[in-house]
Scaffold this motif. Sequence first.
Motif, PDB file in Angstrom:
ATOM      1  N   UNK A   6     -46.867  34.081  16.838  1.00 26.13           N
ATOM      2  CA  UNK A   6     -47.128  35.295  16.070  1.00 26.13           C
ATOM      3  C   UNK A   6     -46.794  36.526  16.907  1.00 26.13           C
ATOM      4  N   UNK A   7     -45.961  37.401  16.347  1.00 19.21           N
ATOM      5  CA  UNK A   7     -45.497  38.571  17.090  1.00 19.21           C
ATOM      6  C   UNK A   7     -45.637  39.818  16.232  1.00 19.21           C
ATOM      7  N   UNK A   8     -46.357  40.796  16.750  1.00 19.23           N
ATOM      8  CA  UNK A   8     -46.496  42.093  16.085  1.00 19.23           C
ATOM      9  C   UNK A   8     -45.922  43.155  17.011  1.00 19.23           C
ATOM     10  N   UNK A   9     -44.976  43.940  16.502  1.00 22.86           N
ATOM     11  CA  UNK A   9     -44.367  44.997  17.286  1.00 22.86           C
ATOM     12  C   UNK A   9     -45.008  46.340  16.994  1.00 22.86           C
ATOM     13  N   UNK A  10     -45.169  47.154  18.024  1.00 28.27           N
ATOM     14  CA  UNK A  10     -45.812  48.462  17.873  1.00 28.27           C
ATOM     15  C   UNK A  10     -44.868  49.568  18.329  1.00 28.27           C
ATOM     16  N   UNK A  11     -44.756  50.582  17.511  1.00 31.75           N
ATOM     17  CA  UNK A  11     -44.098  51.828  17.888  1.00 31.75           C
ATOM     18  C   UNK A  11     -45.178  52.751  18.406  1.00 31.75           C
ATOM     19  N   UNK A  73     -42.953  39.656  13.460  1.00 31.27           N
ATOM     20  CA  UNK A  73     -43.384  39.285  12.115  1.00 31.27           C
ATOM     21  C   UNK A  73     -43.873  40.499  11.336  1.00 31.27           C
ATOM     22  N   UNK A  74     -44.348  41.512  12.054  1.00 31.16           N
ATOM     23  CA  UNK A  74     -44.839  42.745  11.439  1.00 31.16           C
ATOM     24  C   UNK A  74     -44.656  43.865  12.444  1.00 31.16           C
ATOM     25  N   UNK A 225     -51.695  44.733  12.182  1.00 33.48           N
ATOM     26  CA  UNK A 225     -50.457  44.005  12.413  1.00 33.48           C
ATOM     27  C   UNK A 225     -50.637  42.499  12.306  1.00 33.48           C
ATOM     28  N   UNK A 226     -51.710  41.978  12.884  1.00 33.38           N
ATOM     29  CA  UNK A 226     -51.975  40.542  12.779  1.00 33.38           C
ATOM     30  C   UNK A 226     -52.234  40.138  11.333  1.00 33.38           C
ATOM     31  N   UNK A 227     -52.958  40.975  10.606  1.00 40.54           N
ATOM     32  CA  UNK A 227     -53.231  40.693   9.189  1.00 40.54           C
ATOM     33  C   UNK A 227     -51.928  40.601   8.402  1.00 40.54           C
ATOM     34  N   UNK A 228     -51.028  41.562   8.631  1.00 45.87           N
ATOM     35  CA  UNK A 228     -49.760  41.557   7.909  1.00 45.87           C
ATOM     36  C   UNK A 228     -48.894  40.365   8.301  1.00 45.87           C
TER      37      UNK A 228
END
Length: 255
Positions: A6-11, A73-74, A225-228
């Motif tokens: 699971x990968x969430x990217x942040x700006x 993933x989000x 992000x994890x939820x999405x």
Amino acid sequence: MLDRSTCVGFLYPGFSAEDDYPRLEALLGDGVRLPLAHTDMGEDAHRVDALLEMGATHRLADGLTELSRHAPDAVVWACTSASFIYGPDGARRQVEELAAAAGLPVSRVSSTSFAFAHAIEALGVRRPAVAATYPDDVAEYFVRFLEAADCEVVQVSGRGIITAAEVGTLGREQVLELAVSNDHPDADVILLPDTALHTIAYLDDLEQAVGKPVLTANQVSAWEGLRLAGDATPRTGLGALFALPDHPRIATGAV
């Protein structure tokens, strides 16, 4: 079974409390990855004109290119002020533009402002007190954003700090004091809305200090992000929000 990739990217705008994200990644475990790309802030100022420019899609595009290497993933725009400053409709358009630029469905993209609204809904609370680091006029934009999400804000205070760089210097005792001094007897949750504020190391301490849920900007950004991305795994040590046994159905990407 949880997808261990699971990968969430942040700006993330500029440099202030970005080290909250590797701390989060370590606490989350289970193979969760939280890559972060720094975006060009333009002027570091909690001022309406500067925030409108800070959140412009063209300033975030390079960060999206950087995040694409991780195949997230989000994606979450990890900035509260430069999303709520547009109002609910403008913040929704911002998310749609980011989704298009990232090549992701809009249901996989969000911002910290929407993350707060969704976290409030998930906790089943509606009467927040807002402990803002911003000047009062900027904090009022957040109040209006929350009111559009059917919240009744019972207390709001702006600390009047202009730059994210200065917010990032606040330590544990100052963060705890910010929450405690802005509590209200009618509040059922306290919000600390600045992603420039270090909070991840203090989440349980914050809730113990006020005796109610506390939502902070970097916390809700990661949760959103994890939820999405489809990860609703309960976790301890990250406040009441992450301890929820399951995430209710919430409209994604918009209030």
